[in-house]
Design a protein around this motif. Sequence first.
Motif, PDB file in Angstrom:
ATOM      1  N   ILE A 198       0.735  -1.308  -0.089  1.00  0.00           N
ATOM      2  CA  ILE A 198      -0.124  -0.070   0.017  1.00  0.00           C
ATOM      3  C   ILE A 198       0.896   1.083   0.144  1.00  0.00           C
ATOM      4  CG2 ILE A 198      -1.929   1.315   1.332  1.00  0.00           C
ATOM      5  CD1 ILE A 198      -2.770  -1.383   2.511  1.00  0.00           C
ATOM      6  N   VAL A 199       0.945   1.879  -1.219  1.00  0.00           N
ATOM      7  CA  VAL A 199       1.856   3.085  -1.249  1.00  0.00           C
ATOM      8  C   VAL A 199       1.045   4.551  -1.455  1.00  0.00           C
ATOM      9  CG1 VAL A 199       3.491   4.179  -2.787  1.00  0.00           C
ATOM     10  CG2 VAL A 199       3.248   1.656  -2.757  1.00  0.00           C
ATOM     11  N   ASP A 200       1.441   5.512  -0.833  1.00  0.00           N
ATOM     12  CA  ASP A 200       0.767   6.698  -0.704  1.00  0.00           C
ATOM     13  C   ASP A 200       1.171   7.420  -1.869  1.00  0.00           C
ATOM     14  OD1 ASP A 200      -0.316   9.331  -0.440  1.00  0.00           O
ATOM     15  OD2 ASP A 200       1.240   9.857   1.116  1.00  0.00           O
ATOM     16  N   SER A 201       0.094   7.729  -2.800  1.00  0.00           N
ATOM     17  CA  SER A 201       0.217   8.241  -4.108  1.00  0.00           C
ATOM     18  C   SER A 201       0.809   9.623  -4.214  1.00  0.00           C
ATOM     19  CB  SER A 201      -1.360   8.399  -4.826  1.00  0.00           C
ATOM     20  OG  SER A 201      -2.132   9.244  -4.374  1.00  0.00           O
ATOM     21  N   LYS A 202       1.019  10.341  -3.168  1.00  0.00           N
ATOM     22  CA  LYS A 202       1.636  11.856  -3.109  1.00  0.00           C
ATOM     23  C   LYS A 202       2.990  11.513  -2.436  1.00  0.00           C
ATOM     24  CE  LYS A 202      -2.736  14.305  -2.810  1.00  0.00           C
ATOM     25  NZ  LYS A 202      -3.397  15.195  -1.760  1.00  0.00           N
ATOM     26  N   GLY A 203       3.257  11.142  -1.287  1.00  0.00           N
ATOM     27  CA  GLY A 203       4.589  10.757  -0.953  1.00  0.00           C
ATOM     28  C   GLY A 203       5.261   9.661  -1.335  1.00  0.00           C
ATOM     29  N   ILE A 204       4.841   8.827  -1.980  1.00  0.00           N
ATOM     30  CA  ILE A 204       5.353   7.671  -2.664  1.00  0.00           C
ATOM     31  C   ILE A 204       6.205   6.891  -1.512  1.00  0.00           C
ATOM     32  CG2 ILE A 204       6.728   6.708  -4.730  1.00  0.00           C
ATOM     33  CD1 ILE A 204       4.513   8.495  -5.424  1.00  0.00           C
ATOM     34  N   GLN A 205       5.553   6.442  -0.269  1.00  0.00           N
ATOM     35  CA  GLN A 205       5.905   5.928   0.802  1.00  0.00           C
ATOM     36  C   GLN A 205       5.162   4.534   1.066  1.00  0.00           C
ATOM     37  OE1 GLN A 205       8.608   6.755   2.598  1.00  0.00           O
ATOM     38  NE2 GLN A 205       9.226   8.246   1.195  1.00  0.00           N
ATOM     39  N   VAL A 206       5.814   3.518   1.351  1.00  0.00           N
ATOM     40  CA  VAL A 206       4.923   2.360   1.624  1.00  0.00           C
ATOM     41  C   VAL A 206       4.354   2.467   2.983  1.00  0.00           C
ATOM     42  CG1 VAL A 206       5.025  -0.095   1.866  1.00  0.00           C
ATOM     43  CG2 VAL A 206       6.544   1.000   0.124  1.00  0.00           C
ATOM     44  N   LEU A 207       3.026   2.439   3.119  1.00  0.00           N
ATOM     45  CA  LEU A 207       2.375   2.476   4.335  1.00  0.00           C
ATOM     46  C   LEU A 207       1.993   1.228   4.938  1.00  0.00           C
ATOM     47  CD1 LEU A 207       0.083   5.700   3.365  1.00  0.00           C
ATOM     48  CD2 LEU A 207       2.382   5.523   4.582  1.00  0.00           C
ATOM     49  N   GLY A 208       1.899   0.276   4.100  1.00  0.00           N
ATOM     50  CA  GLY A 208       1.426  -1.051   4.806  1.00  0.00           C
ATOM     51  C   GLY A 208       1.653  -2.188   3.458  1.00  0.00           C
ATOM     52  N   LEU A 209       1.541  -3.433   4.097  1.00  0.00           N
ATOM     53  CA  LEU A 209       2.168  -4.589   3.493  1.00  0.00           C
ATOM     54  C   LEU A 209       1.113  -5.969   3.720  1.00  0.00           C
ATOM     55  CD1 LEU A 209       5.464  -5.839   2.681  1.00  0.00           C
ATOM     56  CD2 LEU A 209       4.028  -7.366   3.686  1.00  0.00           C
ATOM     57  N   ILE A 210       0.602  -6.531   2.782  1.00  0.00           N
ATOM     58  CA  ILE A 210      -0.247  -7.853   2.965  1.00  0.00           C
ATOM     59  C   ILE A 210       0.373  -9.017   2.456  1.00  0.00           C
ATOM     60  CG2 ILE A 210      -2.473  -8.829   2.661  1.00  0.00           C
ATOM     61  CD1 ILE A 210      -2.155  -5.172   2.481  1.00  0.00           C
ATOM     62  N   PRO A 211       0.778  -9.907   3.173  1.00  0.00           N
ATOM     63  CA  PRO A 211       1.333 -11.031   2.147  1.00  0.00           C
ATOM     64  C   PRO A 211       0.486 -12.109   1.694  1.00  0.00           C
ATOM     65  CG  PRO A 211       1.877 -11.208   4.781  1.00  0.00           C
ATOM     66  CD  PRO A 211       1.047  -9.995   4.423  1.00  0.00           C
ATOM     67  N   ILE A 212       0.680 -12.505   0.594  1.00  0.00           N
ATOM     68  CA  ILE A 212      -0.224 -13.340   0.020  1.00  0.00           C
ATOM     69  C   ILE A 212       0.049 -14.828   0.151  1.00  0.00           C
ATOM     70  CG2 ILE A 212      -1.330 -14.174  -2.177  1.00  0.00           C
ATOM     71  CD1 ILE A 212      -0.886 -11.340  -3.341  1.00  0.00           C
ATOM     72  N   PRO A 213      -0.798 -15.586   0.610  1.00  0.00           N
ATOM     73  CA  PRO A 213      -0.478 -17.184   0.893  1.00  0.00           C
ATOM     74  C   PRO A 213       0.094 -17.612  -0.192  1.00  0.00           C
ATOM     75  CG  PRO A 213      -2.709 -16.591   1.589  1.00  0.00           C
ATOM     76  CD  PRO A 213      -2.444 -15.515   0.780  1.00  0.00           C
ATOM     77  N   GLY A 214       0.941 -18.354  -0.073  1.00  0.00           N
ATOM     78  CA  GLY A 214       2.005 -19.058  -1.391  1.00  0.00           C
ATOM     79  C   GLY A 214       3.050 -18.320  -1.872  1.00  0.00           C
ATOM     80  N   GLY A 215       3.024 -16.917  -1.504  1.00  0.00           N
ATOM     81  CA  GLY A 215       4.021 -16.338  -1.890  1.00  0.00           C
ATOM     82  C   GLY A 215       4.584 -16.250  -3.402  1.00  0.00           C
ATOM     83  N   THR A 216       3.578 -16.335  -4.373  1.00  0.00           N
ATOM     84  CA  THR A 216       3.966 -16.433  -5.715  1.00  0.00           C
ATOM     85  C   THR A 216       3.695 -15.110  -6.622  1.00  0.00           C
ATOM     86  OG1 THR A 216       1.778 -17.007  -6.167  1.00  0.00           O
ATOM     87  CG2 THR A 216       3.097 -18.754  -5.887  1.00  0.00           C
ATOM     88  N   VAL A 217       4.074 -14.895  -7.787  1.00  0.00           N
ATOM     89  CA  VAL A 217       3.974 -13.669  -8.411  1.00  0.00           C
ATOM     90  C   VAL A 217       2.472 -13.276  -8.681  1.00  0.00           C
ATOM     91  CG1 VAL A 217       4.365 -12.817 -10.831  1.00  0.00           C
ATOM     92  CG2 VAL A 217       6.101 -14.350  -9.726  1.00  0.00           C
ATOM     93  N   VAL A 218       2.125 -12.017  -8.412  1.00  0.00           N
ATOM     94  CA  VAL A 218       0.749 -11.414  -8.509  1.00  0.00           C
ATOM     95  C   VAL A 218       0.845 -10.828 -10.071  1.00  0.00           C
ATOM     96  CG1 VAL A 218      -0.708  -9.625  -7.658  1.00  0.00           C
ATOM     97  CG2 VAL A 218       0.915 -10.570  -6.224  1.00  0.00           C
ATOM     98  N   LYS A 219      -0.031 -11.242 -10.723  1.00  0.00           N
ATOM     99  CA  LYS A 219      -0.144 -10.936 -12.035  1.00  0.00           C
ATOM    100  C   LYS A 219      -1.255  -9.941 -12.328  1.00  0.00           C
ATOM    101  CE  LYS A 219      -1.228 -15.078 -13.905  1.00  0.00           C
ATOM    102  NZ  LYS A 219      -1.468 -16.145 -14.922  1.00  0.00           N
ATOM    103  N   ASP A 220      -2.325  -9.975 -11.590  1.00  0.00           N
ATOM    104  CA  ASP A 220      -3.485  -8.993 -11.690  1.00  0.00           C
ATOM    105  C   ASP A 220      -3.722  -8.667 -10.284  1.00  0.00           C
ATOM    106  OD1 ASP A 220      -3.907  -9.215 -14.708  1.00  0.00           O
ATOM    107  OD2 ASP A 220      -4.352 -11.245 -14.143  1.00  0.00           O
ATOM    108  N   ILE A 221      -4.207  -7.302 -10.223  1.00  0.00           N
ATOM    109  CA  ILE A 221      -4.860  -6.766  -8.933  1.00  0.00           C
ATOM    110  C   ILE A 221      -5.885  -5.683  -9.538  1.00  0.00           C
ATOM    111  CG2 ILE A 221      -2.882  -5.021  -9.020  1.00  0.00           C
ATOM    112  CD1 ILE A 221      -3.277  -5.141  -5.860  1.00  0.00           C
TER     113      ILE A 221
END
Length: 580
Positions: A198-221
């Motif tokens: 989760i990135v702030d569109s103005k400050g370009i800082q990472v504000l949060g992180l959600i790990p996906i079960p399996g840890g594989t490449v995310v193709k679409d969001i």
Amino acid sequence: MNVPIVDPLQGDFPETIEEFLQHGNMKCIAFNRRGTLLAAGCANGSCVIWDFETRGLAREFRDKDCTAPITSVSWSKYGHRLLASATDKSLTLWNVVTGEKIARITLQQTPLHARLHPGSSIPSVCLACPLSSAPILVDLNTGSTIVLPVSASDSGNVPLPNSRKFSDGSPPFTPTAATFDKNGELIYVGNSKGEILIVDSKGIQVLGLIPIPGGTVVKDIVFSRDGQYLLTNSNDRVIRVYENILPINGSGKEIEKIITNNNNDYGSKYEKLKANGARCLVLSCEVSDAIAKVQWKAPCFSGDAEWIVGASASKGEHRLHIWDRAGRLIKILEGPKEALIDLAWHPFDPTIASVSVAGLTYIWAKEHVENWSAFAPDFIELEENEEYVEREDEFDINAYAERVEELMIDQDAEIDVETCEKNSSFSDFDDSADEIIYLPAIPSPDAPDEQPDKCLVSSSKLEDSNHSGSPPSSMDAVQNGLAIPPASSPLEEPSAEAANAKRKRRLSAKGLEMQQAEKVKKPPIKMSSNGKLSKPKSKPVVEPVNGNSSAKIKQQVVEPVNGNSSAADIDDEATEEDEM
């Protein structure tokens, strides 16, 4: 264990292909916010806009500088702008109303997806996801770019250095998908490590992180249209649906409050970002094909976020799977034997538009069944014809009942014809009077037909020749495209000019012999030994008289040709003309 199938009659989703759209070789599609216009990018670099109500072509944009296939198209919030990304590393912004090119930017990598900022009615910033590179924010006015972080490190919120690389030379944690939230305050980035940032569109800082079960490449969001749900498609062949806990309006301020109030002592910054992300997104369900284990392509939500659709990525299959939000399989739609490359669900109607590898856009709609009882409550459907018995007073006029109905109507009530009822699907914040809903059709004139012009010229020439008094010759008629008039009937008397036009040169004795040899079966006009024309002599015809055995011989009489006294006179006139 078999997955339970919900009754299809209870759902409002498409069931069959209604029709298809064809214009060149289309590669990608996108509906506008109202669902009245459908934009499509073609393989020749052009973009077209379909009027989805009439299925007619409303606009076509062509850029002489771009002839590469279009990879994605994106609408602005109120439909004034259309962004197209192409395989030649370009981003082109179009004015939908005028058809003018507003801006064109060339990137260093090929953009696979590009989305305009959803918070502005006339945006100048877009989010692009290049091939094998980090997603970037592009200013379409100045051409400047900002690279988004691809991973959260303990030392800071900056991308990890490319010191470690895979065997193919690609950098680690290369993101493959990114999207804005509903109002564009936050950007959700998926990377190859199986994380949602989760990135702030103005400050370009990472504000949060959600790990996906399996840890594989995310193709679409993908976000749902109302912003309440988030969907991810990973390489492990699973589509995951997350519920967005943050408020739709003011999500940026809300996550800042979460970060401020989170005073717990974590072992690392990574753990703290995970804790912040857990208060933003919650996993709702996971859907997959447990039997075939197919990869999914172009998954998305329905307009009301009640249904989830995913297309099979197998070659030669045009198959759509539809699940409800709880993860239960609802319907499997089988299409033509053409691989699917893109799809989009209509914002309101149970309609899906899918693009095949052949360049056609198929329209999936709900199969409607005529229900006459919906128009007349007393209507009863009969399986067989029955004799109807009319009641005695069925068609009698009841004056009292009509008078009671008239009294129930308040004729003094004021009728408001100025206030427009707002669409319940849009809030006051989203509604705008300047939104483009329909585009006036631009009629394209048909190609002029050249044949009528030729006929017109030929007829004028014919009129001139008629006025001059000299008939056109056969050669002139052929050159002018006219048909040669047929010869007059022997029963008609031609004029002197016509008689002269029909005269032919006499043949020699050798030529006469060759002509007779070719026409043995048809004895038309014969020639005498001296080369003069002669009529074939009539043969006597024998007819029985009154059934008796004796016969009556009838002799046919040779009449003079064209009213002349003899054939010799005609031949003499032709001879004189030849000498002259």
